[in-house]
Design an enzyme around this catalytic site. Sequence first.
Site, PDB file in Angstrom:
ATOM      1  N   CYS A 100       4.003   2.392   6.518  1.00  0.00           N
ATOM      2  CA  CYS A 100       2.708   2.208   5.849  1.00  0.00           C
ATOM      3  C   CYS A 100       1.670   3.008   6.611  1.00  0.00           C
ATOM      4  CB  CYS A 100       2.349   0.728   5.829  1.00  0.00           C
ATOM      5  SG  CYS A 100       0.616   0.425   5.477  1.00  0.00           S
ATOM      6  N   CYS A 104      -4.819   3.933   2.587  1.00  0.00           N
ATOM      7  CA  CYS A 104      -5.023   3.718   1.140  1.00  0.00           C
ATOM      8  C   CYS A 104      -5.917   2.528   0.843  1.00  0.00           C
ATOM      9  CB  CYS A 104      -3.692   3.513   0.436  1.00  0.00           C
ATOM     10  SG  CYS A 104      -2.303   4.293   1.211  1.00  0.00           S
ATOM     11  N   THR A 191      -4.207  -4.456   7.023  1.00  0.00           N
ATOM     12  CA  THR A 191      -3.502  -3.196   7.238  1.00  0.00           C
ATOM     13  C   THR A 191      -4.422  -2.156   7.877  1.00  0.00           C
ATOM     14  OG1 THR A 191      -1.990  -3.597   5.419  1.00  0.00           O
ATOM     15  CG2 THR A 191      -2.374  -1.304   5.993  1.00  0.00           C
ATOM     16  N   GLU A 258      -0.790  -4.478  11.137  1.00  0.00           N
ATOM     17  CA  GLU A 258      -1.592  -5.529  10.529  1.00  0.00           C
ATOM     18  C   GLU A 258      -2.223  -6.362  11.639  1.00  0.00           C
ATOM     19  OE1 GLU A 258       1.239  -4.734   8.656  1.00  0.00           O
ATOM     20  OE2 GLU A 258       0.072  -4.111   6.911  1.00  0.00           O
ATOM     21  N   HIS A 293      -4.417  -1.015  -5.761  1.00  0.00           N
ATOM     22  CA  HIS A 293      -3.428  -1.099  -4.676  1.00  0.00           C
ATOM     23  C   HIS A 293      -2.022  -1.355  -5.239  1.00  0.00           C
ATOM     24  CE1 HIS A 293      -2.995  -0.530  -0.487  1.00  0.00           C
ATOM     25  NE2 HIS A 293      -2.322  -1.647  -0.294  1.00  0.00           N
ATOM     26  N   TYR A 297       1.466   1.226  -4.606  1.00  0.00           N
ATOM     27  CA  TYR A 297       2.838   0.900  -4.209  1.00  0.00           C
ATOM     28  C   TYR A 297       3.877   1.687  -5.008  1.00  0.00           C
ATOM     29  CZ  TYR A 297       1.653  -2.879  -0.970  1.00  0.00           C
ATOM     30  OH  TYR A 297       1.198  -3.582   0.106  1.00  0.00           O
ATOM     31  N   CYS A 300       3.644   4.902  -2.320  1.00  0.00           N
ATOM     32  CA  CYS A 300       4.016   4.801  -0.897  1.00  0.00           C
ATOM     33  C   CYS A 300       5.415   4.238  -0.714  1.00  0.00           C
ATOM     34  CB  CYS A 300       2.987   3.977  -0.125  1.00  0.00           C
ATOM     35  SG  CYS A 300       3.067   2.190  -0.354  1.00  0.00           S
ATOM     36  N   GLU A 456       6.006  -6.459   2.892  1.00  0.00           N
ATOM     37  CA  GLU A 456       4.786  -5.922   2.292  1.00  0.00           C
ATOM     38  C   GLU A 456       5.007  -5.605   0.812  1.00  0.00           C
ATOM     39  OE1 GLU A 456       3.074  -2.175   3.707  1.00  0.00           O
ATOM     40  OE2 GLU A 456       1.199  -3.262   3.914  1.00  0.00           O
TER      41      GLU A 456
HETATM   42 FE1  SF4 Z   1       0.296   0.903   3.281  1.00  0.00          FE
HETATM   43 FE2  SF4 Z   1       1.297   1.506   0.897  1.00  0.00          FE
HETATM   44 FE3  SF4 Z   1      -0.890  -0.022   1.093  1.00  0.00          FE
HETATM   45 FE4  SF4 Z   1      -0.963   2.607   1.659  1.00  0.00          FE
HETATM   46  S1  SF4 Z   1      -0.533   1.659  -0.352  1.00  0.00           S
HETATM   47  S2  SF4 Z   1      -1.894   0.953   2.825  1.00  0.00           S
HETATM   48  S3  SF4 Z   1       1.027   2.892   2.606  1.00  0.00           S
HETATM   49  S4  SF4 Z   1       1.177  -0.522   1.786  1.00  0.00           S
HETATM   50 FE    FE Z   2      -0.315  -2.743   1.713  1.00  0.00          FE
END
Ligand code: SF4
Ligand code: FE
Length: 491
Positions: A100, A104, A191, A258, A293, A297, A300, A456
């Site tokens: 991660c 983001c 995060t 985190e 968000h 996902y 990422c 996560e």
């Molecule tokens: Fe982390 Fe994925 Fe959230 Fe970006 S989108 S902060 S990589 S969990």
């Molecule tokens: Fe996240």
Amino acid sequence: MALMTANEYVESLRKLNTRVYMFGEKIDNWVDHPMIRPSINCVAMTYALAQDPQYADLMTVKSSLTGHTVNRFTHLHQSTEDLINKVKMQRLLGQKTASCFQRCVGMDAFNAVYSSTYEIDEKHGTRYHENFKKFLTFVQDNDLTVDGAMTDPKGDRSKSPSQQADPDMYVHVVERREDGIVVSGAKCHQTGSINSHWHIFMPTIAMGEADKDWAVSFACPTDAEGMYMIYGRQSCDTRKLEENADIDVGNAKFGGQEALVVLDHVFIPNEYIFLNGEYEFAGMIVERFAGYHRQSYGGCKVGVGDVVIGAAALAAEYNGVEKASAVKDKLIEMTHLNETLYCCGIACSSQGAPTKAGNYQIDLLLANVCKQNVTRFPYEIVRLAEDIAGGLMVTMPSQKDFDSDTVVGRNGETIGEICKKFFAAREGVSTEDRQRIMRFLENMCLGAAAVGYRTESMHGAGSPQAQRIMIARQGNIQGKKQFAKDIAGIQ
Ligand code: SF4
Ligand code: FE
């Protein structure tokens, strides 16, 4: 100001007075701490790739606020193409870090708060949107990393913020002054919090009139007076403290982060406030941030999935079984699951639409479907990876054993020689490479990186039930009933 290099980003963190606690103690040089540094390297990659001409189109973009070139992580999406590029950028970062990369949450907060403040001002005549534009211009000009902080501790989940025995269970205003507000409370599992220059705080649930003091959103520097973080530990994290344990760590370069973020009477000047008592807009900020968000996902986790699939394929190759049809079929299944997630990320982006403020928002139903699938498929992908890798990924002796000169054998063989003999891969592959890929898979499937790839995937951006509530709201069951009625001839 020009975009920061990766090194400038790391150095910029040293200039902050961020208060970090770990294992019950204050960590002064947290930037070089072996447990924290991999997560900093990960954010640094968002800066490094932006400097690479090969990725310029994906990583950088013209700011809608200033016309300057900015890192896409600080951008307000101006089209469905921007939304799609966001997902592609996140997949790329996942492929480069297998972790991660944290930046983001700020990007998703920018886009949610930008559009929401416009609509709050429209109704209440407030100046939050101007405040926010000014703040974001500062962020873009200085190429900052910002944490989007949403999840409150929540205490008794059956009670609203104002009904909690302890008012700090949700971040709230403790004092209103002429020049600003004083806030207290905390945000859990934040995060990249420590690695961020600034934070944007947002409410975590829809609120009623009684919750007015908890309906608050604002920005503050990470080292604001009264703010501190307690580091969240990860499975097998202390391997990072061992000497010469790079192989055992699995992914020694990168990792996620985190922390618990505590606000103890932090003063926020008026110009950094984006919501202050307009409780009916708390839900809008939550829904929009969560939507973005959940889209994220689909990028990422897919990039990280690419690396897991690659590692499983290498494990099969090193064991000499890559031609077995059962192995091939498992790799196909993993690819199918991973690309299905990518389809979801691209789909909710391509169906995006402009908000009243002008930036683009994803299709909320499809973004929630995306994240719901993410709560499932990575689990199946790691199950198949473990299946292919074999038990060695969790039973292999330590790197110290492989390096050991201690004699154990009848003919003077050392522990190291015995390990290399019995853990040899197929011909032409070094034992060390086999060790590396096994430990990498252990790290991804159940070590420190499993925080980012598994749990996560389940709980980040909202737990599965949160998506099901949104799917129920957006699913248009009434419209679907009408389709059936029309065809079945029901009046
Ligand atoms: Fe982390 Fe994925 Fe959230 Fe970006 S989108 S902060 S990589 S969990
Ligand atoms: Fe996240």
